[in-house]
Design a protein around this motif. Structure first.
Motif, PDB file in Angstrom:
ATOM      1  N   ASP A 277      28.222  -2.179  56.380  1.00  0.00           N
ATOM      2  CA  ASP A 277      27.986  -3.063  55.344  1.00  0.00           C
ATOM      3  C   ASP A 277      26.687  -3.148  54.484  1.00  0.00           C
ATOM      4  O   ASP A 277      26.624  -3.697  53.648  1.00  0.00           O
ATOM      5  N   ASP A 278      25.881  -2.165  54.871  1.00  0.00           N
ATOM      6  CA  ASP A 278      24.531  -1.841  54.237  1.00  0.00           C
ATOM      7  C   ASP A 278      24.318  -0.272  54.005  1.00  0.00           C
ATOM      8  O   ASP A 278      23.894   0.177  54.992  1.00  0.00           O
ATOM      9  N   PRO A 279      24.878   0.262  52.950  1.00  0.00           N
ATOM     10  CA  PRO A 279      24.560   1.832  53.039  1.00  0.00           C
ATOM     11  C   PRO A 279      23.211   2.050  52.728  1.00  0.00           C
ATOM     12  O   PRO A 279      22.702   3.267  53.088  1.00  0.00           O
ATOM     13  N   SER A 280      22.115   1.339  52.670  1.00  0.00           N
ATOM     14  CA  SER A 280      20.913   1.820  52.617  1.00  0.00           C
ATOM     15  C   SER A 280      20.055   1.441  54.002  1.00  0.00           C
ATOM     16  O   SER A 280      19.031   1.596  54.170  1.00  0.00           O
ATOM     17  N   ASP A 281      21.042   0.848  55.049  1.00  0.00           N
ATOM     18  CA  ASP A 281      20.670   0.670  56.329  1.00  0.00           C
ATOM     19  C   ASP A 281      19.871   1.965  56.804  1.00  0.00           C
ATOM     20  O   ASP A 281      20.575   2.829  57.059  1.00  0.00           O
ATOM     21  N   PRO A 282      18.660   1.938  57.090  1.00  0.00           N
ATOM     22  CA  PRO A 282      18.011   3.193  57.564  1.00  0.00           C
ATOM     23  C   PRO A 282      18.603   3.734  58.931  1.00  0.00           C
ATOM     24  O   PRO A 282      18.288   5.002  59.210  1.00  0.00           O
ATOM     25  N   GLU A 283      19.144   2.605  59.758  1.00  0.00           N
ATOM     26  CA  GLU A 283      19.664   3.322  61.054  1.00  0.00           C
ATOM     27  C   GLU A 283      21.005   4.177  60.925  1.00  0.00           C
ATOM     28  O   GLU A 283      21.167   4.606  61.781  1.00  0.00           O
ATOM     29  N   ARG A 284      21.370   4.080  59.532  1.00  0.00           N
ATOM     30  CA  ARG A 284      22.568   4.995  59.585  1.00  0.00           C
ATOM     31  C   ARG A 284      22.235   6.518  59.676  1.00  0.00           C
ATOM     32  O   ARG A 284      22.978   7.172  60.202  1.00  0.00           O
ATOM     33  N   SER A 285      20.976   6.788  59.250  1.00  0.00           N
ATOM     34  CA  SER A 285      20.662   8.426  59.440  1.00  0.00           C
ATOM     35  C   SER A 285      20.368   8.774  60.872  1.00  0.00           C
ATOM     36  O   SER A 285      20.762   9.932  61.062  1.00  0.00           O
ATOM     37  N   HIS A 286      20.221   7.805  61.938  1.00  0.00           N
ATOM     38  CA  HIS A 286      20.137   8.459  63.386  1.00  0.00           C
ATOM     39  C   HIS A 286      21.479   8.007  63.900  1.00  0.00           C
ATOM     40  O   HIS A 286      21.496   8.143  65.140  1.00  0.00           O
TER      41      HIS A 286
ATOM     42  N   SER B 201      14.700   9.949  65.574  1.00  0.00           N
ATOM     43  CA  SER B 201      15.912   9.920  64.884  1.00  0.00           C
ATOM     44  C   SER B 201      15.841  10.950  63.830  1.00  0.00           C
ATOM     45  O   SER B 201      16.904  11.453  63.490  1.00  0.00           O
ATOM     46  N   GLY B 202      14.714  11.492  63.276  1.00  0.00           N
ATOM     47  CA  GLY B 202      14.805  12.693  62.415  1.00  0.00           C
ATOM     48  C   GLY B 202      15.347  13.765  62.934  1.00  0.00           C
ATOM     49  O   GLY B 202      15.836  14.890  62.019  1.00  0.00           O
ATOM     50  N   ILE B 203      15.233  14.029  64.364  1.00  0.00           N
ATOM     51  CA  ILE B 203      15.984  15.336  64.712  1.00  0.00           C
ATOM     52  C   ILE B 203      17.303  15.433  64.406  1.00  0.00           C
ATOM     53  O   ILE B 203      17.910  16.418  64.627  1.00  0.00           O
ATOM     54  N   ILE B 204      18.200  14.209  64.121  1.00  0.00           N
ATOM     55  CA  ILE B 204      19.385  14.609  63.646  1.00  0.00           C
ATOM     56  C   ILE B 204      19.784  14.203  62.328  1.00  0.00           C
ATOM     57  O   ILE B 204      20.909  13.955  61.907  1.00  0.00           O
ATOM     58  N   SER B 205      18.729  13.875  61.481  1.00  0.00           N
ATOM     59  CA  SER B 205      18.651  13.576  60.208  1.00  0.00           C
ATOM     60  C   SER B 205      18.057  14.383  59.146  1.00  0.00           C
ATOM     61  O   SER B 205      18.245  14.774  58.110  1.00  0.00           O
TER      62      SER B 205
END
Length: 435
Positions: free
Chosen positions: A136-145, A409-413
């Motif tokens: 519901d929030d495309p800007s959610d930083p958690e989506r990246s990990h 988190s950056g290891i997969i983003s």
């Protein structure tokens, strides 16, 4: 399971990725991929990445810290997004309802954790990657990990949702219990995961599956594999690519547990203290030994002193006993999965390894002493894999891959880190093993 929906991922125009020898990954559909006989992949995401839907039955009664209006929708048969509903959790008017309904209780009669009475939950889109992260929030930083970028890149090398790419979301409030103890949520997840792996294999001509995990997903996968029969593992699992997971817990949760003791009633931090998973990532005695992890003027707390630390930050005697009897045996019992395995981890990032509350006041932010790791997972925990997994005579193939300056988190983003992760997935596809 054969009716799992198909989702064609958007093919994005991205910079080239590289193999571990430095050569660039060719564009999608390049003739070089004809030599890569892709095996199906099942992704297991990290903590908090799996979405939950909920329904309130007539049994639900809001707790004393929640408004009575939280029960307005009960008994109406309406399912709604409980986690992660960023809109609701960010709204002061309804957030207390969602945190109340996310609570978990320990049922003494059943000797197991369960939802609060009247709250029914289900994991969203099991079998696919569409339930990963907040939608519901495309800007959610958690989506990246939560494998969002990873699935896009896998699409570029020939993976397709529902055909040879699948997802195994899980209710991250729950964790495994020691063998012989009740853990219904974990048992249900492993049964679903087993069926999904078998489905993925059948759909791809009987090829065994590659499990790709991140963070807590690695712990879930290892527990699943170590409790699976050897013939089944050999038939259905080709390789485990485990990213950002150690063998001995981490220091970071000790700080969050201390802080959560002083969070206001009805807050998400207080709710999370009820979860079965709350103790799962605490430092293991087998890895951290007697090193002081929390320092005060009066005393220090090592991994051996975690029961005393938990009491000091407000957990009841019963809760501390649950740590001793349920979490600790799993924590120290981490074993080799006994399938071919590649562990990919980050290093060179300041990572909390000691917390100093000199005046003994856990309500204040500690002075943090940093060591090596990926910002969350301590290097000592991932290096322990070399002993726990690498030295197991029944493990077979094991490889550890360090990526300098890769964060948890950056290891997969982040592009530079994903290059190496993708190269290891491709190498797992090509590899042959003696069984």
């Amino acid at each position: 399971m054969d009716a799992l929906p198909f989702l064609l991922l958007l093919l994005l125009s991205c910079p080239p990725f590289f193999l571990s020898d430095g050569s660039a990954l060719p564009p999608l559909h390049h003739h070089a991929y004809a030599a890569v006989d892709l095996h199906p992949i099942v992704l297991l995401p990290g903590n908090s990445c799996s979405q939950l839907d909920a329904e309130l039955t007539e049994q639900y009664e809001p707790s004393s810290s929640a408004p009575a209006s939280c029960g307005a929708g009960k008994g109406k048969g309406r399912w709604f997004r409980l986690w992660k509903n960023g809109t609701a959790l960010g709204d002061p008017a309804v957030a207390p309802c969602y945190t109340d309904q996310l609570r978990v209780v320990y049922d003494r009669a059943a000797a197991d954790y369960r939802n609060v009475a009247g709250v029914r939950t289900c994991v969203v889109s099991f079998g696919t990657t569409r339930g990963f992260g907040s939608d519901d929030d495309p800007s959610d930083p958690e989506r990246s990990h939560c494998f969002k970028k990873m699935t896009q890149v896998l699409g570029r090398i020939g993976y397709r949702e529902g055909e040879n790419l699948f997802g195994a979301p899980y209710d991250s409030r729950y964790v495994p219990a020691p063998p012989g103890m009740s853990a219904m949520a974990f048992a249900a997840f492993t049964a679903d995961l087993r069926r999904l792996i078998e489905h993925a294999s059948r759909k791809n001509g009987g090829k065994p599956v590659i499990l790709v995990t991140h963070s807590k997903g690695g712990l879930m996968a290892v527990e699943f594999l170590t409790r699976s029969a050897t013939p089944w593992r050999r038939r259905f699992v080709k390789h485990l690519v485990m990213v950002s997971t150690g063998a001995g817990g981490i220091v970071v949760p000790m700080q969050s547990l201390a802080a959560s003791a002083y969070a206001p009633p009805g807050s998400l931090a207080r709710t999370e203290r009820s979860y079965g998973t709350v103790f799962a990532a605490l430092p293991s005695t087998k890895v951290f030994g007697d090193a002081p992890l929390v320092v005060t003027r009066r005393r220090n707390y090592s991994a051996y002193d975690i029961p005393e630390f938990l009491a000091a930050v407000g957990f009841s005697g019963e809760e501390v006993e649950l740590y001793r009897t349920r979490a600790l045996p799993v924590n120290v019992g981490f074993r080799a999965p006994r399938v071919p395995m590649t562990a990919v981890y980050g290093s060179g990032v300041p990572t909390p390894e000691q917390l100093v509350y000199w005046d003994g006041d856990f309500s204040k932010a500690p002075e943090v002493v940093y060591g090596d790791g990926d910002g969350s997972v301590n290097l000592v925990s991932v290096l322990a894999l070399n002993t726990v997994v690498g030295d197991d005579p029944e493990q077979g193939f094991f490889k550890a891959v360090k990526i300098v300056n890769a964060t948890h988190s950056g290891i997969i983003s982040d592009e530079f880190a994903m290059k190496r992760v993708i190269s290891e997935i491709l190498e797992a596809n090509r590899a042959t093993y003696d069984k």
